[in-house]
Scaffold this active site. Structure first.
Site, short mmCIF file in Angstrom:
data_model
loop_
_atom_site.label_atom_id
_atom_site.label_comp_id
_atom_site.label_asym_id
_atom_site.label_seq_id
_atom_site.Cartn_x
_atom_site.Cartn_y
_atom_site.Cartn_z
CB VAL A 14 8.06 15.20 98.49
CG1 VAL A 14 7.16 14.19 99.21
CG2 VAL A 14 8.64 14.55 97.24
CB CYS A 150 8.15 7.53 92.76
SG CYS A 150 9.75 7.99 92.05
CG HIS A 242 7.70 7.52 87.54
ND1 HIS A 242 8.01 8.77 87.07
CD2 HIS A 242 8.42 7.36 88.70
CE1 HIS A 242 8.86 9.36 87.90
NE2 HIS A 242 9.12 8.52 88.89
#
Length: 346
Positions: A14, A150, A242
């Site tokens: 990240v 997320c 996702h």
């Protein structure tokens, strides 16, 4: 206006995405990168095993990595972005906050603390008012703001759009990319030709964070939304993006097109990293979208994409997708940082 920023935990997955997204940012100038004691003193290019799909910015490659302590960060840094593992962040972030730093954090610790804003700028910018409560209760001059998990951030904008119809109950099953676990989080032997029907802690995060994000703040306390949320989280062998299957029970009975229009018309926000349109929605003529490989980079990875909207006996069902390391992680923290600047907290 130039705001000097730093990244806590800059060498990880990240942290690298932060560096990519901050390159040529119109407001933020990267002035400090921190990592573990083992990396401190090295050039960033030596300390980080770069895995992002664009080159390391030259000026960052030569930047010296410093230890993750307030004493090591230059005095002219106005804002810190945290990409630390939650176990580390819970120990490290308070030291920076007590030293007066403002921290926009992607780490999961303290997201549900009653005095910590958990913020999606387009959804609940007023929750930043919790900073005053936080400072009074904790006695520090800094400020801690969190962005959600997320998988949560993929779904909540769509739920916010549905709330005008009386959101009562949510059931969601996720199909989450391997990058959400970090570079060493899932081995190839585990995930190739496979799916993992459990992600530790993920379901609880979706169930609790969603209600906080959709909750109401009266200037002193935040009340969670009263919708019942239940999640089942699965890891699949996609790299990024996702995808989530959502079933929402509503008090009213909108048709599918009314739901699509509510999502499309959800207001955005005028910040540098914000998408022009927060939710992009596929119509009934494209029932097989969104798809991770095709749609995760919509609006530079900062938009949510929805589709497959159909009515059910008590509400609607649909699919939604977002890029988990951009909108779901580094991009979300940067957007929160932009909101902090816009609202005068920095």
């Amino acid at each position: 206006m130039t705001v000097h920023v730093g990244i806590l935990g800059a060498t990880g997955a990240v942290g690298q995405r932060f560096i990519q997204l901050l390159d040529e940012h119109p407001t933020f100038e990267l002035a400090a990168v921190t990592a573990s004691e083992a990396s401190a003193g090295k050039r960033y290019a030596e300390a980080a095993k770069w895995r992002v799909d664009t080159p390391i910015p030259e000026e960052i490659a030569d930047m010296e990595v410093v230890e993750t302590t307030p004493e090591a960060v230059p005095d002219d840094v106005d804002l810190l972005f945290s990409s630390l593992p939650s176990g580390v962040a819970s120990d490290v972030e308070p030291a920076f906050l007590e030293d007066g730093y403002v921290v926009s954090s992607n780490s999961s610790n303290d997201r549900m603390a009653p005095d910590v804003p958990l913020t999606i700028p387009e959804i609940n910018p007023d929750h930043l008012g919790l900073i005053e409560v936080q400072r009074e209760e904790r006695g520090w001059d800094g400020a801690l703001v969190k962005n959600p998990n997320c998988s949560t951030i993929t779904m909540v904008p769509t739920l916010s759009a549905l709330d005008e119809f009386g959101l009562e109950r949510v059931r969601v099953s996720t199909l989450q990319a391997v990058s959400g676990a970090g570079y060493s989080g899932v081995t190839s032997m585990e995930i190739i030709d496979n799916a993992l029907p459990h992600i530790g802690g993920e379901e609880e995060k979706m169930e609790t964070e969603s209600r906080k994000l959709l909750g109401s703040f009266d200037g002193a306390e935040l009340d969670l939304h009263d919708a019942d949320v239940s999640a089942s989280c699965n890891r699949i062998p996609t790299i990024d993006g996702h995808l989530e299957n959502v079933f929402a029970a509503l008090a009213e009975e909108p048709d599918a097109e009314e739901v699509r229009e509510a999502m499309r018309s959800l207001p955005g926000i005028d910040l540098p990293s914000a998408p022009d349109q927060l939710i992009h929605v596929f119509g009934e003529e494209q029932p097989d979208r969104p798809q991770p490989r095709l749609d995760r980079t919509t609006e530079n990875g900062m938009a949510v994409v929805a589709g497959g909207v159909e009515t059910t006996v008590d509400g609607v069902k649909y699919n939604c997708l977002a890029h988990n390391t951009i909108r779901g992680a580094a991009g979300a923290s940067i957007l929160n940082g932009e909101l902090l600047v816009e609202e005068g907290w920095i």
